[in-house]
Scaffold this motif. Structure first.
Motif, PDB file in Angstrom:
ATOM      1  N   UNK A 178      27.827  23.709  99.614  1.00  0.00           N
ATOM      2  CA  UNK A 178      26.900  23.878 100.732  1.00  0.00           C
ATOM      3  C   UNK A 178      25.547  23.227 100.481  1.00  0.00           C
ATOM      4  N   UNK A 179      25.207  23.007  99.197  1.00  0.00           N
ATOM      5  CA  UNK A 179      23.889  22.425  98.899  1.00  0.00           C
ATOM      6  C   UNK A 179      23.898  20.900  98.895  1.00  0.00           C
ATOM      7  N   UNK A 180      25.008  20.290  99.289  1.00  0.00           N
ATOM      8  CA  UNK A 180      25.179  18.834  99.395  1.00  0.00           C
ATOM      9  C   UNK A 180      25.423  18.164  98.042  1.00  0.00           C
ATOM     10  N   UNK A 181      25.557  18.943  96.968  1.00  0.00           N
ATOM     11  CA  UNK A 181      25.822  18.375  95.644  1.00  0.00           C
ATOM     12  C   UNK A 181      27.241  17.829  95.569  1.00  0.00           C
ATOM     13  N   UNK A 182      28.211  18.664  95.920  1.00  0.00           N
ATOM     14  CA  UNK A 182      29.615  18.254  95.866  1.00  0.00           C
ATOM     15  C   UNK A 182      30.173  17.866  97.226  1.00  0.00           C
ATOM     16  N   UNK A 183      29.486  18.251  98.276  1.00  0.00           N
ATOM     17  CA  UNK A 183      29.953  17.975  99.638  1.00  0.00           C
ATOM     18  C   UNK A 183      28.899  17.172 100.394  1.00  0.00           C
ATOM     19  N   UNK A 184      29.207  16.844 101.632  1.00  0.00           N
ATOM     20  CA  UNK A 184      28.396  15.891 102.384  1.00  0.00           C
ATOM     21  C   UNK A 184      27.100  16.485 102.905  1.00  0.00           C
ATOM     22  N   UNK A 185      26.206  15.588 103.324  1.00  0.00           N
ATOM     23  CA  UNK A 185      24.975  16.006 103.987  1.00  0.00           C
ATOM     24  C   UNK A 185      25.307  16.826 105.227  1.00  0.00           C
ATOM     25  N   UNK A 186      26.284  16.395 105.979  1.00  0.00           N
ATOM     26  CA  UNK A 186      26.648  17.131 107.192  1.00  0.00           C
ATOM     27  C   UNK A 186      27.150  18.532 106.868  1.00  0.00           C
ATOM     28  N   UNK A 187      27.881  18.674 105.768  1.00  0.00           N
ATOM     29  CA  UNK A 187      28.346  19.998 105.360  1.00  0.00           C
ATOM     30  C   UNK A 187      27.162  20.920 105.103  1.00  0.00           C
ATOM     31  N   UNK A 188      26.176  20.431 104.359  1.00  0.00           N
ATOM     32  CA  UNK A 188      24.998  21.235 104.074  1.00  0.00           C
ATOM     33  C   UNK A 188      24.190  21.532 105.319  1.00  0.00           C
ATOM     34  N   UNK A 189      24.066  20.557 106.198  1.00  0.00           N
ATOM     35  CA  UNK A 189      23.325  20.733 107.439  1.00  0.00           C
ATOM     36  C   UNK A 189      23.980  21.797 108.312  1.00  0.00           C
ATOM     37  N   UNK A 190      25.300  21.766 108.388  1.00  0.00           N
ATOM     38  CA  UNK A 190      26.029  22.763 109.166  1.00  0.00           C
ATOM     39  C   UNK A 190      25.880  24.147 108.542  1.00  0.00           C
ATOM     40  N   UNK A 191      25.936  24.208 107.210  1.00  0.00           N
ATOM     41  CA  UNK A 191      25.740  25.489 106.526  1.00  0.00           C
ATOM     42  C   UNK A 191      24.369  26.068 106.847  1.00  0.00           C
ATOM     43  N   UNK A 192      23.356  25.218 106.829  1.00  0.00           N
ATOM     44  CA  UNK A 192      21.997  25.681 107.127  1.00  0.00           C
ATOM     45  C   UNK A 192      21.927  26.238 108.544  1.00  0.00           C
ATOM     46  N   UNK A 193      22.503  25.540 109.489  1.00  0.00           N
ATOM     47  CA  UNK A 193      22.488  26.005 110.870  1.00  0.00           C
ATOM     48  C   UNK A 193      23.224  27.336 111.002  1.00  0.00           C
ATOM     49  N   UNK A 194      24.378  27.431 110.363  1.00  0.00           N
ATOM     50  CA  UNK A 194      25.183  28.651 110.486  1.00  0.00           C
ATOM     51  C   UNK A 194      24.522  29.864 109.840  1.00  0.00           C
ATOM     52  N   UNK A 195      23.756  29.633 108.772  1.00  0.00           N
ATOM     53  CA  UNK A 195      23.210  30.747 108.008  1.00  0.00           C
ATOM     54  C   UNK A 195      21.734  31.035 108.236  1.00  0.00           C
ATOM     55  N   UNK A 196      20.955  30.030 108.658  1.00  0.00           N
ATOM     56  CA  UNK A 196      19.511  30.223 108.749  1.00  0.00           C
ATOM     57  C   UNK A 196      18.920  29.947 110.129  1.00  0.00           C
ATOM     58  N   UNK A 197      19.733  29.508 111.093  1.00  0.00           N
ATOM     59  CA  UNK A 197      19.180  29.229 112.418  1.00  0.00           C
ATOM     60  C   UNK A 197      18.599  30.488 113.044  1.00  0.00           C
ATOM     61  N   UNK A 198      19.283  31.608 112.876  1.00  0.00           N
ATOM     62  CA  UNK A 198      18.772  32.861 113.433  1.00  0.00           C
ATOM     63  C   UNK A 198      17.395  33.178 112.893  1.00  0.00           C
TER      64      UNK A 198
END
Length: 277
Positions: A178-198
């Motif tokens: 989720x931190x974009x280390x092992x996965x893509x920028x888009x993966x991390x961006x989506x994680x941020x939206x899902x977890x911190x948008x609220x």
């Protein structure tokens, strides 16, 4: 009489200077800091791979000359958290509680404020384990300090849905994907939206702040990293070309709550020019 007047004037000048410095940054009710991994400014800001982060840029502040301190990852986390790399030079797991140096958490606690970390994939509350699945201790510097209670380190599931229950300052650290280390920028961006948008939406109307930064770049851009601030205290759509680093971010967080300054934060500067007041 003249000497007394001069002394009074000097004292007044010092008071005004200190008051002005204190007023240079806001005092949010809550700050949440999210740290991502190993991407340069140009890999994230202004790209189609990070639509949510770029929406926060549009509604918040973009530090266009923000820099990490060194390579690899772990020393940067210690720099951001404690104003010093604490002689950590690589990503090896540390002995829990190896340092008692001042840090953001110990300073906040001493000042009567509250602190917590929320660590994705941490196997249990307060666990000081080195590695577990996609969890890595190297991204969680609080475990290196004996003056930070381990019971302030939570799993991500403990992040409150009632944001008024958040501590004064908290760090949120995604796991290795989720931190974009092992996965893509888009993966991390989506994680941020899902977890911190609220929280981000709430912060916009509740005197609170979301600060997103990266530990380091991809080693190809002079260690220039994305740093974005969003919330009610932040001017919408503002950019700052002032050069800032992890020590400046730490100094700003300390000055928001009037704490002492840890390590190199004592010689750092506040982030200015982006605040609503």
């Amino acid at each position: 009489m003249i000497a007394s007047f001069a002394l009074a004037a000097t004292s007044l000048g010092l008071w005004a200077s200190e008051s002005s410095a204190a007023a240079a940054v806001p005092t949010p009710d809550h700050v949440v800091v999210v740290v991502f991994e190993n991407h340069a400014y140009g890999q994230v800001i202004g790209t189609s791979s990070a639509p949510y982060i770029n929406s926060l840029v549009a509604g918040g502040a973009d530090l266009t000359s923000s820099y990490a301190e060194t390579h690899p990852s772990q020393p940067n986390y210690y720099a951001l958290f404690s104003g010093d790399t604490q002689d950590v030079t690589d990503d090896s797991c540390v002995t829990p509680g190896f340092s008692d140096e001042a840090n953001l958490a110990s300073e906040l606690i001493a000042a009567g404020k509250t602190w917590a970390s929320y660590n994705e994939s941490l196997p249990g509350e307060g666990s000081t384990v080195c590695k577990s699945g996609k969890y890595a201790q190297k991204h969680n510097p609080w475990f290196g300090f004996g003056n930070v209670p381990t019971n302030t380190a939570h799993t991500m599931s403990a992040f409150p849905t009632d944001y008024t229950k958040l501590p004064t300052v908290s760090f949120v650290v995604p796991n290795l994907c989720s931190d974009m280390h092992d996965c893509s920028v888009r993966t991390g961006d989506t994680w941020l939206k899902n977890n911190l948008k609220g929280y981000a939406d709430w912060a916009k109307t509740h005197n609170s702040l979301l600060l997103i930064t990266f530990d380091e770049d991809n080693r190809l851009s002079g260690n220039r990293i994305p740093t974005v601030l969003y919330g009610q205290p932040v001017k919408a759509g503002v950019t700052s070309g002032t050069t800032y680093n992890h020590y400046d971010v730490l100094r700003t967080l300390e000055d928001m709550y009037g704490t002492t300054h840890a390590g190199q934060a004592a010689n750092a500067k506040d982030i200015t020019g982006i605040w609503n007041s």
